[in-house]
Design an enzyme around this catalytic site. Structure first.
Site, PDB file in Angstrom:
ATOM      1  N   CYS A   2       7.546  10.784 -12.869  1.00  0.00           N
ATOM      2  CA  CYS A   2       7.243  11.865 -13.792  1.00  0.00           C
ATOM      3  C   CYS A   2       6.961  11.207 -15.134  1.00  0.00           C
ATOM      4  O   CYS A   2       7.375  10.079 -15.369  1.00  0.00           O
ATOM      5  CB  CYS A   2       8.423  12.812 -13.959  1.00  0.00           C
ATOM      6  N   GLY A  28       2.301  11.814 -12.891  1.00  0.00           N
ATOM      7  CA  GLY A  28       2.550  13.048 -12.154  1.00  0.00           C
ATOM      8  C   GLY A  28       1.409  14.014 -12.308  1.00  0.00           C
ATOM      9  O   GLY A  28       1.050  14.362 -13.434  1.00  0.00           O
ATOM     10  N   ASN A 102      12.797  12.196 -15.719  1.00  0.00           N
ATOM     11  CA  ASN A 102      12.128  11.247 -14.817  1.00  0.00           C
ATOM     12  C   ASN A 102      13.225  10.442 -14.132  1.00  0.00           C
ATOM     13  O   ASN A 102      14.034   9.812 -14.801  1.00  0.00           O
ATOM     14  CB  ASN A 102      11.204  10.333 -15.639  1.00  0.00           C
ATOM     15  N   GLY A 103      13.215  10.461 -12.797  1.00  0.00           N
ATOM     16  CA  GLY A 103      14.247   9.737 -12.046  1.00  0.00           C
ATOM     17  C   GLY A 103      14.849  10.643 -10.993  1.00  0.00           C
ATOM     18  O   GLY A 103      14.450  11.799 -10.858  1.00  0.00           O
ATOM     19  N   CYS A 236      13.108  -0.779 -12.524  1.00  0.00           N
ATOM     20  CA  CYS A 236      12.312  -0.621 -11.294  1.00  0.00           C
ATOM     21  C   CYS A 236      11.133  -1.590 -11.321  1.00  0.00           C
ATOM     22  O   CYS A 236      10.209  -1.446 -12.130  1.00  0.00           O
ATOM     23  CB  CYS A 236      11.798   0.819 -11.193  1.00  0.00           C
ATOM     24  N   TYR A 242       2.916  -1.105  -9.620  1.00  0.00           N
ATOM     25  CA  TYR A 242       1.996  -0.007  -9.330  1.00  0.00           C
ATOM     26  C   TYR A 242       2.007   1.157 -10.338  1.00  0.00           C
ATOM     27  O   TYR A 242       0.959   1.626 -10.748  1.00  0.00           O
ATOM     28  CB  TYR A 242       2.286   0.527  -7.922  1.00  0.00           C
ATOM     29  N   SER A 283      -5.455   0.452  -9.293  1.00  0.00           N
ATOM     30  CA  SER A 283      -4.154  -0.200  -9.398  1.00  0.00           C
ATOM     31  C   SER A 283      -4.201  -1.671  -8.988  1.00  0.00           C
ATOM     32  O   SER A 283      -3.374  -2.458  -9.433  1.00  0.00           O
ATOM     33  CB  SER A 283      -3.118   0.559  -8.574  1.00  0.00           C
ATOM     34  N   ASP A 346      -2.205  -3.316  -4.222  1.00  0.00           N
ATOM     35  CA  ASP A 346      -0.857  -3.436  -4.808  1.00  0.00           C
ATOM     36  C   ASP A 346       0.255  -3.265  -3.784  1.00  0.00           C
ATOM     37  O   ASP A 346       1.325  -3.843  -3.919  1.00  0.00           O
ATOM     38  CB  ASP A 346      -0.686  -2.444  -5.956  1.00  0.00           C
ATOM     39  N   CYS A 382      13.194   4.605  -1.466  1.00  0.00           N
ATOM     40  CA  CYS A 382      13.689   4.591  -2.849  1.00  0.00           C
ATOM     41  C   CYS A 382      14.475   5.868  -3.100  1.00  0.00           C
ATOM     42  O   CYS A 382      14.026   6.957  -2.728  1.00  0.00           O
ATOM     43  CB  CYS A 382      12.509   4.522  -3.815  1.00  0.00           C
ATOM     44  N   CYS A 433      15.650  -3.833 -10.079  1.00  0.00           N
ATOM     45  CA  CYS A 433      15.918  -3.211  -8.784  1.00  0.00           C
ATOM     46  C   CYS A 433      14.771  -3.641  -7.867  1.00  0.00           C
ATOM     47  O   CYS A 433      13.598  -3.504  -8.225  1.00  0.00           O
ATOM     48  CB  CYS A 433      15.932  -1.687  -8.917  1.00  0.00           C
ATOM     49  N   CYS A 436      13.601  -1.449  -2.520  1.00  0.00           N
ATOM     50  CA  CYS A 436      12.633  -1.030  -1.502  1.00  0.00           C
ATOM     51  C   CYS A 436      12.080  -2.224  -0.722  1.00  0.00           C
ATOM     52  O   CYS A 436      11.511  -2.060   0.348  1.00  0.00           O
ATOM     53  CB  CYS A 436      11.522  -0.178  -2.111  1.00  0.00           C
TER      54      CYS A 436
END
Ligand code: SF4
Length: 456
Positions: A2, A28, A102-103, A236, A242, A283, A346, A382, A433, A436
Protein backbone atom coordinates in the site's frame (compact mmCIF):
# COMPACT_ATOMS: atom_id res chain seq x y z
CA UNK A 1 1.55 -3.37 -0.54
CA UNK A 2 0.00 0.00 0.00
CA UNK A 3 1.09 3.60 -0.34
CA UNK A 4 0.51 6.04 2.50
CA UNK A 5 0.83 9.80 2.69
CA UNK A 6 0.22 12.57 5.25
CA UNK A 7 0.71 16.33 5.35
CA UNK A 8 0.21 19.00 8.01
CA UNK A 9 -0.15 21.97 8.13
CA UNK A 10 -0.60 23.10 4.55
CA UNK A 11 -3.45 25.04 2.95
CA UNK A 12 -3.22 22.85 -0.15
CA UNK A 13 -3.10 19.60 1.80
CA UNK A 14 -5.57 17.63 -0.35
CA UNK A 15 -3.80 18.62 -3.57
CA UNK A 16 -0.46 17.57 -2.11
CA UNK A 17 -1.97 14.29 -0.94
CA UNK A 18 -3.40 13.71 -4.40
CA UNK A 19 0.00 14.26 -6.02
CA UNK A 20 1.71 12.16 -3.37
CA UNK A 21 -0.66 9.27 -4.01
CA UNK A 22 -0.14 9.70 -7.72
CA UNK A 23 3.59 9.11 -7.18
CA UNK A 24 2.82 6.10 -4.97
CA UNK A 25 0.30 4.54 -7.33
CA UNK A 26 2.61 1.55 -8.03
CA UNK A 27 2.12 0.47 -4.40
CA UNK A 28 -1.59 -0.17 -4.85
CA UNK A 29 -4.02 0.11 -7.73
CA UNK A 30 -7.22 -1.21 -6.14
CA UNK A 31 -8.47 1.88 -4.35
CA UNK A 32 -7.48 5.40 -3.38
CA UNK A 33 -8.65 7.76 -0.65
CA UNK A 34 -7.94 11.09 1.01
CA UNK A 35 -9.30 12.45 4.28
CA UNK A 36 -8.81 16.04 5.41
CA UNK A 37 -9.52 17.95 8.61
CA UNK A 38 -10.32 21.67 8.48
CA UNK A 39 -10.21 21.98 12.32
CA UNK A 40 -14.01 21.78 12.49
CA UNK A 41 -15.00 19.12 10.03
CA UNK A 42 -13.77 15.99 8.35
CA UNK A 43 -13.89 15.63 4.55
CA UNK A 44 -13.39 12.18 3.07
CA UNK A 45 -13.41 10.80 -0.44
CA UNK A 46 -12.37 7.26 -1.35
CA UNK A 47 -13.33 4.76 -4.01
CA UNK A 48 -12.14 1.72 -5.92
CA UNK A 49 -9.83 2.56 -8.81
CA UNK A 50 -6.69 4.46 -9.68
CA UNK A 51 -5.90 7.86 -8.16
CA UNK A 52 -6.66 9.59 -11.47
CA UNK A 53 -10.06 7.83 -11.67
CA UNK A 54 -11.05 8.46 -8.05
CA UNK A 55 -10.28 12.20 -7.82
CA UNK A 56 -10.87 15.22 -9.99
CA UNK A 57 -10.47 18.94 -9.44
CA UNK A 58 -14.00 19.34 -8.07
CA UNK A 59 -13.49 16.59 -5.48
CA UNK A 60 -10.08 17.90 -4.44
CA UNK A 61 -11.64 21.34 -3.82
CA UNK A 62 -14.19 19.83 -1.43
CA UNK A 63 -11.40 18.25 0.63
CA UNK A 64 -10.67 21.34 2.72
CA UNK A 65 -8.27 21.74 5.61
CA UNK A 66 -4.60 21.88 6.43
CA UNK A 67 -4.27 18.24 7.44
CA UNK A 68 -4.57 15.39 4.94
CA UNK A 69 -4.04 11.65 5.05
CA UNK A 70 -4.03 9.56 1.87
CA UNK A 71 -3.87 5.90 0.91
CA UNK A 72 -3.59 3.70 -2.17
CA UNK A 73 -4.42 0.07 -1.59
CA UNK A 74 -3.34 -3.32 -2.76
CA UNK A 75 -5.23 -5.69 -0.50
CA UNK A 76 -3.24 -7.99 1.78
CA UNK A 77 -5.88 -8.50 4.49
CA UNK A 78 -9.52 -8.18 3.49
CA UNK A 79 -10.75 -8.39 -0.08
CA UNK A 80 -10.90 -5.55 -2.55
CA UNK A 81 -14.26 -3.85 -1.99
CA UNK A 82 -15.46 -0.37 -1.16
CA UNK A 83 -15.80 -1.10 2.56
CA UNK A 84 -12.15 -2.07 2.74
CA UNK A 85 -10.84 1.15 1.21
CA UNK A 86 -8.66 3.48 3.25
CA UNK A 87 -8.10 5.88 4.98
CA UNK A 88 -10.34 4.14 7.47
CA UNK A 89 -12.29 6.78 9.40
CA UNK A 90 -14.20 6.59 12.65
CA UNK A 91 -15.51 9.11 15.17
CA UNK A 92 -14.81 7.85 18.67
CA UNK A 93 -14.85 8.97 22.28
CA UNK A 94 -11.23 10.09 21.90
CA UNK A 95 -11.96 12.10 18.76
CA UNK A 96 -11.85 11.74 15.00
CA UNK A 97 -9.54 8.94 13.90
CA UNK A 98 -8.29 8.22 10.38
CA UNK A 99 -5.86 5.47 9.49
CA UNK A 100 -3.68 4.74 6.46
CA UNK A 101 -1.78 1.48 6.89
CA UNK A 102 0.91 -0.35 4.93
CA UNK A 103 1.86 -3.80 6.23
CA UNK A 104 0.18 -6.79 7.81
CA UNK A 105 -0.48 -7.35 11.48
CA UNK A 106 0.29 -10.89 12.58
CA UNK A 107 -1.85 -10.91 15.75
CA UNK A 108 -4.97 -9.79 13.86
CA UNK A 109 -7.23 -12.65 14.90
CA UNK A 110 -6.52 -12.57 18.64
CA UNK A 111 -6.76 -8.77 18.79
CA UNK A 112 -10.02 -8.70 16.89
CA UNK A 113 -11.53 -11.42 19.06
CA UNK A 114 -10.49 -9.57 22.20
CA UNK A 115 -11.93 -6.28 20.95
CA UNK A 116 -15.19 -7.90 19.84
CA UNK A 117 -15.56 -9.46 23.29
CA UNK A 118 -15.30 -5.92 24.68
CA UNK A 119 -18.15 -4.82 22.41
CA UNK A 120 -16.27 -3.44 19.40
CA UNK A 121 -18.31 -3.53 16.19
CA UNK A 122 -16.10 -3.95 13.14
CA UNK A 123 -17.11 -2.40 9.81
CA UNK A 124 -14.48 -3.97 7.58
CA UNK A 125 -12.35 -7.10 7.20
CA UNK A 126 -9.07 -5.17 7.24
CA UNK A 127 -6.51 -5.64 10.00
CA UNK A 128 -6.00 -1.85 9.90
CA UNK A 129 -9.39 -1.25 11.56
CA UNK A 130 -8.02 -2.89 14.69
CA UNK A 131 -5.77 0.14 15.24
CA UNK A 132 -8.82 2.43 15.39
CA UNK A 133 -10.58 0.21 17.94
CA UNK A 134 -7.46 -0.01 20.08
CA UNK A 135 -7.18 3.78 20.08
CA UNK A 136 -10.84 4.08 21.03
CA UNK A 137 -10.50 1.48 23.82
CA UNK A 138 -7.48 3.09 25.45
CA UNK A 139 -7.99 4.20 29.06
CA UNK A 140 -5.37 6.95 28.68
CA UNK A 141 -6.45 10.57 28.73
CA UNK A 142 -3.39 11.84 26.91
CA UNK A 143 -3.36 11.53 23.07
CA UNK A 144 0.30 10.59 22.96
CA UNK A 145 -0.06 7.88 25.61
CA UNK A 146 -3.16 6.60 23.83
CA UNK A 147 -1.26 6.11 20.59
CA UNK A 148 1.74 4.51 22.29
CA UNK A 149 -0.51 2.08 24.17
CA UNK A 150 -2.51 1.16 21.04
CA UNK A 151 0.60 0.54 18.94
CA UNK A 152 2.22 -1.47 21.74
CA UNK A 153 -0.56 -4.05 21.24
CA UNK A 154 0.31 -4.65 17.60
CA UNK A 155 2.54 -7.40 16.26
CA UNK A 156 3.75 -7.65 12.69
CA UNK A 157 4.35 -5.05 10.05
CA UNK A 158 2.99 -1.55 10.03
CA UNK A 159 3.95 1.77 8.62
CA UNK A 160 1.11 4.06 9.62
CA UNK A 161 -0.10 7.57 8.95
CA UNK A 162 -2.81 8.50 11.45
CA UNK A 163 -5.01 11.49 12.01
CA UNK A 164 -6.20 12.03 15.55
CA UNK A 165 -8.25 15.23 15.54
CA UNK A 166 -5.76 17.99 14.71
CA UNK A 167 -2.74 15.78 15.06
CA UNK A 168 -0.87 13.99 12.26
CA UNK A 169 1.01 10.90 13.38
CA UNK A 170 3.55 8.72 11.59
CA UNK A 171 4.67 5.37 13.01
CA UNK A 172 6.74 2.39 11.97
CA UNK A 173 6.90 -1.01 13.70
CA UNK A 174 10.08 -1.92 15.54
CA UNK A 175 11.35 -4.15 12.71
CA UNK A 176 10.77 -1.47 10.05
CA UNK A 177 9.50 -3.91 7.41
CA UNK A 178 7.84 -1.22 5.31
CA UNK A 179 9.40 2.14 4.46
CA UNK A 180 8.16 5.53 5.70
CA UNK A 181 9.94 8.85 5.28
CA UNK A 182 9.60 12.37 6.58
CA UNK A 183 9.86 15.47 4.45
CA UNK A 184 9.16 19.17 4.66
CA UNK A 185 7.49 21.65 2.33
CA UNK A 186 7.22 25.26 3.51
CA UNK A 187 6.14 24.86 7.14
CA UNK A 188 4.41 21.56 6.57
CA UNK A 189 5.72 18.12 7.43
CA UNK A 190 5.10 15.30 4.97
CA UNK A 191 4.94 11.56 5.63
CA UNK A 192 5.23 9.24 2.65
CA UNK A 193 5.93 5.60 1.89
CA UNK A 194 8.65 6.52 -0.58
CA UNK A 195 10.75 9.56 -1.41
CA UNK A 196 9.39 9.70 -4.98
CA UNK A 197 6.24 11.24 -3.45
CA UNK A 198 8.35 14.01 -1.88
CA UNK A 199 10.13 14.64 -5.19
CA UNK A 200 6.89 15.18 -7.07
CA UNK A 201 5.66 17.89 -4.68
CA UNK A 202 9.18 19.35 -4.34
CA UNK A 203 9.33 18.65 -0.64
CA UNK A 204 12.70 18.27 1.03
CA UNK A 205 13.59 14.81 2.32
CA UNK A 206 14.49 15.09 6.00
CA UNK A 207 14.96 11.47 7.09
CA UNK A 208 13.32 8.06 7.40
CA UNK A 209 10.95 7.43 10.29
CA UNK A 210 13.05 4.97 12.29
CA UNK A 211 11.84 1.46 13.15
CA UNK A 212 9.86 1.73 16.40
CA UNK A 213 9.55 5.51 16.13
CA UNK A 214 6.34 7.53 16.40
CA UNK A 215 6.27 11.17 15.28
CA UNK A 216 3.52 13.52 16.41
CA UNK A 217 3.08 16.47 14.06
CA UNK A 218 1.29 19.40 15.66
CA UNK A 219 0.51 22.65 13.88
CA UNK A 220 3.56 24.38 15.35
CA UNK A 221 5.99 21.57 16.15
CA UNK A 222 7.00 17.96 15.72
CA UNK A 223 7.75 15.47 18.49
CA UNK A 224 9.39 12.08 18.20
CA UNK A 225 9.27 9.15 20.62
CA UNK A 226 10.76 5.65 20.47
CA UNK A 227 8.85 3.86 23.22
CA UNK A 228 9.24 0.25 22.09
CA UNK A 229 11.98 -2.29 22.63
CA UNK A 230 14.76 -1.76 20.11
CA UNK A 231 15.09 -4.61 17.59
CA UNK A 232 17.45 -5.54 14.82
CA UNK A 233 15.64 -4.18 11.73
CA UNK A 234 13.99 -6.56 9.28
CA UNK A 235 13.68 -4.29 6.24
CA UNK A 236 11.80 -6.05 3.46
CA UNK A 237 14.46 -6.91 0.89
CA UNK A 238 11.75 -7.33 -1.73
CA UNK A 239 11.12 -3.57 -1.60
CA UNK A 240 14.55 -3.22 -3.24
CA UNK A 241 14.04 -6.10 -5.66
CA UNK A 242 10.59 -5.26 -6.96
CA UNK A 243 8.15 -3.07 -5.05
CA UNK A 244 9.61 0.38 -4.61
CA UNK A 245 10.14 2.81 -7.45
CA UNK A 246 13.76 2.95 -8.72
CA UNK A 247 13.85 6.73 -8.24
CA UNK A 248 13.02 6.35 -4.53
CA UNK A 249 15.49 6.11 -1.72
CA UNK A 250 14.27 3.60 0.82
CA UNK A 251 15.94 2.42 4.01
CA UNK A 252 18.42 5.21 3.25
CA UNK A 253 19.58 4.07 -0.20
CA UNK A 254 18.54 4.45 -3.82
CA UNK A 255 16.53 1.57 -5.28
CA UNK A 256 17.86 1.92 -8.85
CA UNK A 257 21.47 1.54 -7.68
CA UNK A 258 20.63 -1.55 -5.63
CA UNK A 259 18.82 -3.14 -8.58
CA UNK A 260 21.81 -2.49 -10.82
CA UNK A 261 24.02 -4.23 -8.25
CA UNK A 262 21.67 -7.21 -8.32
CA UNK A 263 22.04 -7.38 -12.11
CA UNK A 264 25.83 -7.08 -11.95
CA UNK A 265 26.11 -9.89 -9.43
CA UNK A 266 23.70 -12.03 -11.43
CA UNK A 267 25.91 -11.62 -14.53
CA UNK A 268 28.99 -12.62 -12.51
CA UNK A 269 27.29 -15.70 -11.07
CA UNK A 270 25.53 -16.86 -14.21
CA UNK A 271 27.11 -15.52 -17.40
CA UNK A 272 25.39 -16.41 -20.62
CA UNK A 273 26.37 -16.70 -24.28
CA UNK A 274 23.85 -14.40 -25.89
CA UNK A 275 23.54 -11.64 -28.48
CA UNK A 276 21.69 -9.24 -26.25
CA UNK A 277 20.32 -8.59 -22.77
CA UNK A 278 16.82 -7.26 -22.35
CA UNK A 279 14.61 -6.58 -19.35
CA UNK A 280 11.04 -7.38 -18.59
CA UNK A 281 9.91 -3.76 -18.32
CA UNK A 282 9.64 -1.90 -16.07
CA UNK A 283 10.68 -3.72 -12.92
CA UNK A 284 13.52 -5.64 -14.61
CA UNK A 285 15.06 -2.54 -16.29
CA UNK A 286 17.67 -1.60 -13.70
CA UNK A 287 18.84 -5.18 -13.05
CA UNK A 288 19.12 -5.81 -16.81
CA UNK A 289 21.26 -2.68 -17.19
CA UNK A 290 23.56 -3.95 -14.43
CA UNK A 291 23.68 -7.38 -16.11
CA UNK A 292 24.57 -5.85 -19.50
CA UNK A 293 27.22 -3.62 -17.94
CA UNK A 294 28.92 -6.51 -16.10
CA UNK A 295 28.66 -9.00 -18.96
CA UNK A 296 29.60 -6.64 -21.79
CA UNK A 297 26.52 -7.74 -23.77
CA UNK A 298 24.40 -5.26 -25.71
CA UNK A 299 21.38 -3.93 -23.85
CA UNK A 300 18.24 -3.86 -25.98
CA UNK A 301 14.59 -3.11 -25.50
CA UNK A 302 12.84 -6.21 -26.79
CA UNK A 303 9.47 -5.56 -25.19
CA UNK A 304 7.50 -2.34 -25.32
CA UNK A 305 5.21 -1.76 -22.41
CA UNK A 306 1.78 -0.28 -22.93
CA UNK A 307 1.45 2.26 -20.11
CA UNK A 308 -2.20 2.99 -20.71
CA UNK A 309 -3.88 -0.33 -20.16
CA UNK A 310 -5.64 0.46 -16.87
CA UNK A 311 -8.13 -2.29 -16.21
CA UNK A 312 -9.12 -4.52 -19.07
CA UNK A 313 -12.72 -5.63 -18.78
CA UNK A 314 -12.94 -7.61 -21.98
CA UNK A 315 -11.17 -10.94 -21.79
CA UNK A 316 -11.07 -12.66 -25.18
CA UNK A 317 -10.19 -15.86 -23.40
CA UNK A 318 -9.96 -18.38 -26.21
CA UNK A 319 -9.08 -16.70 -29.45
CA UNK A 320 -6.14 -14.54 -28.30
CA UNK A 321 -3.70 -16.65 -26.36
CA UNK A 322 -1.75 -14.89 -23.55
CA UNK A 323 -3.95 -11.81 -23.97
CA UNK A 324 -3.15 -10.37 -20.54
CA UNK A 325 0.60 -10.62 -21.14
CA UNK A 326 0.41 -9.30 -24.69
CA UNK A 327 -1.68 -6.26 -23.89
CA UNK A 328 0.97 -5.20 -21.37
CA UNK A 329 4.14 -6.07 -23.29
CA UNK A 330 4.57 -6.28 -27.04
CA UNK A 331 7.77 -7.71 -28.55
CA UNK A 332 9.82 -5.89 -31.20
CA UNK A 333 10.39 -8.58 -33.82
CA UNK A 334 13.23 -6.70 -35.53
CA UNK A 335 15.23 -6.77 -32.29
CA UNK A 336 14.52 -10.40 -31.46
CA UNK A 337 14.55 -12.27 -34.75
CA UNK A 338 17.23 -15.00 -34.89
CA UNK A 339 18.87 -13.69 -31.72
CA UNK A 340 20.07 -15.48 -28.60
CA UNK A 341 18.35 -13.52 -25.88
CA UNK A 342 19.12 -13.14 -22.20
CA UNK A 343 16.04 -11.82 -20.47
CA UNK A 344 16.33 -10.38 -16.95
CA UNK A 345 13.29 -10.59 -14.69
CA UNK A 346 12.96 -9.52 -11.04
CA UNK A 347 11.20 -12.65 -9.80
CA UNK A 348 9.06 -15.65 -10.71
CA UNK A 349 5.95 -16.22 -8.60
CA UNK A 350 3.64 -18.82 -10.19
CA UNK A 351 5.66 -19.21 -13.39
CA UNK A 352 2.67 -18.84 -15.71
CA UNK A 353 3.50 -15.24 -16.73
CA UNK A 354 7.14 -16.15 -17.44
CA UNK A 355 5.95 -19.07 -19.56
CA UNK A 356 3.79 -16.72 -21.65
CA UNK A 357 6.67 -14.28 -22.05
CA UNK A 358 9.11 -16.92 -23.22
CA UNK A 359 6.51 -18.15 -25.72
CA UNK A 360 5.93 -14.58 -26.96
CA UNK A 361 9.69 -14.13 -27.49
CA UNK A 362 9.95 -17.39 -29.43
CA UNK A 363 6.94 -16.45 -31.57
CA UNK A 364 8.72 -13.16 -32.30
CA UNK A 365 11.65 -15.13 -33.75
CA UNK A 366 14.11 -15.46 -30.85
CA UNK A 367 16.57 -18.31 -31.47
CA UNK A 368 17.38 -18.94 -27.81
CA UNK A 369 15.77 -17.56 -24.65
CA UNK A 370 17.86 -17.56 -21.47
CA UNK A 371 16.21 -16.24 -18.35
CA UNK A 372 18.04 -14.71 -15.40
CA UNK A 373 16.24 -13.77 -12.18
CA UNK A 374 17.63 -11.02 -9.95
CA UNK A 375 16.76 -12.76 -6.67
CA UNK A 376 16.71 -16.33 -5.33
CA UNK A 377 13.65 -18.57 -5.83
CA UNK A 378 10.56 -17.41 -3.90
CA UNK A 379 9.70 -20.44 -1.80
CA UNK A 380 7.79 -19.15 1.23
CA UNK A 381 4.77 -16.89 1.72
CA UNK A 382 4.99 -13.39 3.15
CA UNK A 383 3.02 -12.44 6.26
CA UNK A 384 4.22 -8.84 6.44
CA UNK A 385 2.30 -6.94 3.82
CA UNK A 386 2.95 -8.54 0.46
CA UNK A 387 0.17 -10.48 -1.19
CA UNK A 388 2.17 -13.52 -2.25
CA UNK A 389 0.12 -16.56 -2.95
CA UNK A 390 0.20 -19.44 -0.53
CA UNK A 391 3.20 -21.76 -0.55
CA UNK A 392 1.17 -24.14 -2.69
CA UNK A 393 0.99 -21.62 -5.53
CA UNK A 394 4.64 -20.50 -5.42
CA UNK A 395 6.20 -22.57 -8.19
CA UNK A 396 9.64 -22.69 -6.52
CA UNK A 397 8.20 -24.11 -3.29
CA UNK A 398 7.35 -27.36 -5.07
CA UNK A 399 9.79 -27.58 -7.95
CA UNK A 400 13.50 -27.25 -8.60
CA UNK A 401 15.04 -24.81 -11.08
CA UNK A 402 15.36 -27.42 -13.86
CA UNK A 403 11.65 -28.19 -13.61
CA UNK A 404 10.74 -24.48 -13.71
CA UNK A 405 13.06 -23.95 -16.70
CA UNK A 406 11.25 -26.70 -18.62
CA UNK A 407 7.86 -25.43 -17.49
CA UNK A 408 8.47 -21.89 -18.74
CA UNK A 409 10.17 -23.22 -21.88
CA UNK A 410 13.49 -21.35 -21.51
CA UNK A 411 16.82 -22.67 -22.83
CA UNK A 412 18.38 -21.85 -19.48
CA UNK A 413 17.14 -20.39 -16.20
CA UNK A 414 19.24 -19.18 -13.29
CA UNK A 415 18.45 -17.29 -10.11
CA UNK A 416 20.77 -14.96 -8.19
CA UNK A 417 22.04 -16.73 -5.07
CA UNK A 418 21.04 -15.62 -1.57
CA UNK A 419 24.62 -14.54 -1.01
CA UNK A 420 24.68 -12.62 -4.30
CA UNK A 421 21.46 -10.85 -3.36
CA UNK A 422 22.70 -9.91 0.11
CA UNK A 423 26.05 -8.73 -1.32
CA UNK A 424 24.13 -6.36 -3.60
CA UNK A 425 22.57 -4.58 -0.63
CA UNK A 426 23.88 -1.36 0.87
CA UNK A 427 23.20 -2.54 4.43
CA UNK A 428 24.43 -5.54 6.45
CA UNK A 429 22.48 -8.72 5.77
CA UNK A 430 21.19 -9.01 9.34
CA UNK A 431 19.14 -5.84 8.72
CA UNK A 432 16.89 -7.55 6.17
CA UNK A 433 13.89 -9.83 6.18
CA UNK A 434 14.55 -12.56 3.60
CA UNK A 435 11.84 -14.94 4.81
CA UNK A 436 10.19 -15.51 1.42
CA UNK A 437 13.51 -16.93 0.19
CA UNK A 438 14.77 -18.69 3.30
CA UNK A 439 11.68 -19.49 5.39
CA UNK A 440 13.42 -17.84 8.35
CA UNK A 441 10.81 -15.44 9.65
CA UNK A 442 12.00 -12.61 11.92
CA UNK A 443 9.06 -13.25 14.27
CA UNK A 444 6.69 -16.10 14.96
CA UNK A 445 3.62 -15.66 12.88
CA UNK A 446 0.23 -17.26 12.80
CA UNK A 447 0.87 -19.72 9.99
CA UNK A 448 -2.79 -19.78 8.98
CA UNK A 449 -2.70 -16.06 8.15
CA UNK A 450 -4.24 -15.33 4.80
CA UNK A 451 -5.74 -12.39 2.99
CA UNK A 452 -9.31 -13.43 3.82
CA UNK A 453 -8.55 -14.38 7.41
CA UNK A 454 -11.20 -11.98 8.78
CA UNK A 455 -13.79 -13.08 6.25
CA UNK A 456 -13.74 -16.74 7.17
S1 SF4 B 1 8.84 -12.29 3.56
FE1 SF4 B 1 9.78 -11.43 1.68
S2 SF4 B 1 8.26 -10.01 0.88
FE2 SF4 B 1 7.69 -10.45 3.00
S3 SF4 B 1 8.64 -8.85 4.23
FE3 SF4 B 1 10.08 -10.55 4.20
S4 SF4 B 1 11.40 -10.13 2.43
FE4 SF4 B 1 9.60 -8.83 2.22
Amino acid sequence: MCGIFGVYPHQDSSRLAYLGLYALQHRGEESAGIITHDSKKIHLHKALGLVSDVFDERIIRTLRGELAVGHVRYSTTGSSNIKNTQPFYVKSKIGEIAIAHNGNLTNTVSLRRELENKGALFQTTMDSEIVAHLLAHSQNKDQKETVIWALSQLEGAYSLVLMLDNLLIGARDSFGWRPLCLGKLDNAYILASETCALDLIQAKYLRDIQPGEIVFIHKERIESVTPFKKRTPAFCIFEYIYFSRPDSNIFGYNVYSVRKNLGRNLAKEFPVEADLVMPIPDSGNSAALGFAEASGLAFETGFIRNHYIGRTFIQPSQFIRDFRVKIKLNPIREVLKDKRICIVEDSIVRGTTSKSRVRTLREAGAKEVHMRISCPPLRFPCFFGIDFPTKRELVASKHDIAWIRDFIGADSLEYLSLEGMLNSMPLPQENFCTACFTGKYPINHACHLSKDILEK
